[in-house]
Enzyme design. Structure first.
Site, PDB file in Angstrom:
ATOM      1  N   ASP A  36     -18.484 217.070  37.311  1.00 37.78           N
ATOM      2  CA  ASP A  36     -17.740 217.336  36.149  1.00 37.78           C
ATOM      3  C   ASP A  36     -16.857 218.652  36.434  1.00 37.78           C
ATOM      4  OD1 ASP A  36     -16.921 217.001  33.525  1.00 37.78           O
ATOM      5  OD2 ASP A  36     -18.496 218.028  32.403  1.00 37.78           O
ATOM      6  N   HIS A  53      -9.169 215.303  40.430  1.00 40.42           N
ATOM      7  CA  HIS A  53      -9.918 214.163  41.012  1.00 40.42           C
ATOM      8  C   HIS A  53      -9.815 213.866  42.454  1.00 40.42           C
ATOM      9  CE1 HIS A  53     -11.032 212.858  36.761  1.00 40.42           C
ATOM     10  NE2 HIS A  53      -9.673 212.529  36.577  1.00 40.42           N
ATOM     11  N   ASN A  84     -15.754 206.458  30.027  1.00 45.50           N
ATOM     12  CA  ASN A  84     -14.571 206.677  30.617  1.00 45.50           C
ATOM     13  C   ASN A  84     -13.225 205.729  30.644  1.00 45.50           C
ATOM     14  OD1 ASN A  84     -16.122 208.723  33.598  1.00 45.50           O
ATOM     15  ND2 ASN A  84     -15.180 209.387  31.378  1.00 45.50           N
ATOM     16  N   TRP A  85     -13.534 204.663  30.289  1.00 42.45           N
ATOM     17  CA  TRP A  85     -12.599 203.614  30.063  1.00 42.45           C
ATOM     18  C   TRP A  85     -11.606 203.741  29.079  1.00 42.45           C
ATOM     19  CZ3 TRP A  85     -11.634 200.254  33.786  1.00 42.45           C
ATOM     20  CH2 TRP A  85     -12.877 199.675  34.425  1.00 42.45           C
ATOM     21  N   ARG A  87     -10.298 206.752  28.383  1.00 39.23           N
ATOM     22  CA  ARG A  87      -9.215 207.725  28.700  1.00 39.23           C
ATOM     23  C   ARG A  87      -7.998 206.833  28.919  1.00 39.23           C
ATOM     24  NH1 ARG A  87     -11.713 212.105  32.812  1.00 39.23           N
ATOM     25  NH2 ARG A  87     -13.379 212.684  31.900  1.00 39.23           N
TER      26      ARG A  87
HETATM   27  C1  FPP Z   1     -15.284 214.368  36.139  1.00 36.11           C
HETATM   28  O1  FPP Z   1     -14.367 215.123  35.815  1.00 36.11           O
HETATM   29  C2  FPP Z   1     -15.032 213.495  36.992  1.00 36.11           C
HETATM   30  C3  FPP Z   1     -14.643 212.061  36.866  1.00 36.11           C
HETATM   31  C4  FPP Z   1     -14.834 211.540  35.543  1.00 36.11           C
HETATM   32  C5  FPP Z   1     -14.255 211.199  38.179  1.00 36.11           C
HETATM   33  C6  FPP Z   1     -15.225 211.621  39.327  1.00 36.11           C
HETATM   34  C7  FPP Z   1     -14.254 211.169  40.481  1.00 36.11           C
HETATM   35  C8  FPP Z   1     -14.205 211.804  41.545  1.00 36.11           C
HETATM   36  C9  FPP Z   1     -15.112 213.190  41.922  1.00 36.11           C
HETATM   37  C10 FPP Z   1     -12.984 211.268  42.203  1.00 36.11           C
HETATM   38  C11 FPP Z   1     -13.496 210.351  43.406  1.00 36.11           C
HETATM   39  C12 FPP Z   1     -14.830 209.920  43.421  1.00 36.11           C
HETATM   40  C13 FPP Z   1     -15.145 208.821  44.454  1.00 36.11           C
HETATM   41  C14 FPP Z   1     -16.614 208.696  44.506  1.00 36.11           C
HETATM   42  C15 FPP Z   1     -14.157 208.101  45.190  1.00 36.11           C
HETATM   43  P1  FPP Z   1     -13.572 215.426  34.304  1.00 36.11           P
HETATM   44  O2  FPP Z   1     -12.162 214.470  34.216  1.00 36.11           O
HETATM   45  O3  FPP Z   1     -14.404 214.870  33.212  1.00 36.11           O
HETATM   46  O4  FPP Z   1     -13.119 216.666  34.201  1.00 36.11           O
HETATM   47  P2  FPP Z   1     -13.112 217.706  32.816  1.00 36.11           P
HETATM   48  O5  FPP Z   1     -14.267 217.745  32.088  1.00 36.11           O
HETATM   49  O6  FPP Z   1     -12.530 218.995  33.140  1.00 36.11           O
HETATM   50  O7  FPP Z   1     -11.802 217.094  32.053  1.00 36.11           O
END
Ligand code: FPP
Length: 263
Positions: A36, A53, A84-85, A87
């Protein structure tokens, strides 16, 4: 000009120091991570969320190599939740694209290091290119047995539990199972993680302290480890620190202290 006669000053390697303190006989078999903080990491530097990401991929590599080095057998990453869909469409598409590129780009390295790739979740709901890339990579790494990395994609524990209930109800209806015959083992066998041990350690980055619909059944006895580190800043040293903290905890499973560690 450098004086080659003078030995280079030895800089202490934090990873080696931490690793040496880890008891190899009590390493968790299964570590699960809620990755996260990618978006916040990017926003803090005035960048687009996707930059976070993209940098999160480096941390996936850190977690995987660190876990392999200390003998973890299963690493499960919450990469994309059912929620997450919802977003923005552009972020969802870019995440799917990143997933495909990462899996293709890392495949050789996974095979070279004995890493088996696995995925849990509603894989059928992913775009066709994602499904195909995943299926090919899963097949290509199927015989590797050093560590299994499981990506939870379009996953949520409630989705998994509903699916499990439906499968079991169908078996009961068709006469393959009686209600009295349903045990904890029956439920475990119908989870997406069937065949894997439950995680002993669950890590969440970014300072949030909640489970967010991840592996609800499986973490019944897991130790929870929260850190303020945002996922793109997560390094091996954080994993090693989490394992050390885990090893310093007394896991009682409902018993009393004297029962689990007699004097
Ligand atoms: C959470 O951060 C992260 C995700 C929803 C996606 C995770 C993806 C990766 C680490 C990249 C690639 C992974 C693979 C396995 C190829 P957030 O977007 O919720 O962050 P925030 O809470 O600060 O908005």
């Amino acid at each position: 000009m450098a004086n080659f006669a003078t030995p280079l000053e030895k800089t202490p390697d934090i990873n080696e120091e931490l690793k040496q303190r880890i008891d190899a006989d009590r390493v968790p078999k299964h570590v699960a991570i809620i990755m996260d903080g990618n978006g916040r990491w990017a926003e803090r530097q005035g960048e687009h969320r996707m930059v976070g990401h993209a940098n999160g991929v480096r941390s996936v590599r850190e977690a995987l190599t660190g876990a392999t080095e200390i003998g973890v057998k299963y690493l499960t990453l919450y990469a994309f939740s059912t929620e997450n869909w919802n977003r923005p469409k552009a972020e969802v598409e870019a995440l799917m694209d990143l997933l495909v590129k990462t899996v293709i780009g890392e495949l050789e390295e996974l095979n070279a290091n004995g890493v088996r790739l696995h995925a849990i979740g509603d894989i059928g709901s992913l775009p066709e290119s994602c499904r195909r890339t995943l299926q090919e990579a899963i097949a290509s790494t199927a015989k590797n047995d050093r560590i299994t990395i499981t990506l939870a994609l379009s996953y949520s524990a409630r989705w998994e539990l509903v699916r499990m209930a439906r499968e079991i109800a169908t078996k009961v209806r068709d006469g393959g199972l009686t209600p009295e015959g349903i045990t904890e083992e029956t439920l475990a066998q119908h989870l997406a993680t069937a065949g894997m041990p439950d995680p002993e350690l669950l890590i969440r980055t970014s300072g949030e302290q909640r489970i967010s619909n991840f592996l609800l059944w499986q973490i019944a006895y897991a130790e929870l480890w929260f850190t303020n580190v945002l996922w793109p800043d997560f390094k091996k040293e954080h994993l090693f620190q989490a394992v050390l903290d885990y090893q310093n905890r007394e896991r009682r499973f409902g018993l009393i202290s004297e029962q689990v560690s007699p004097a």
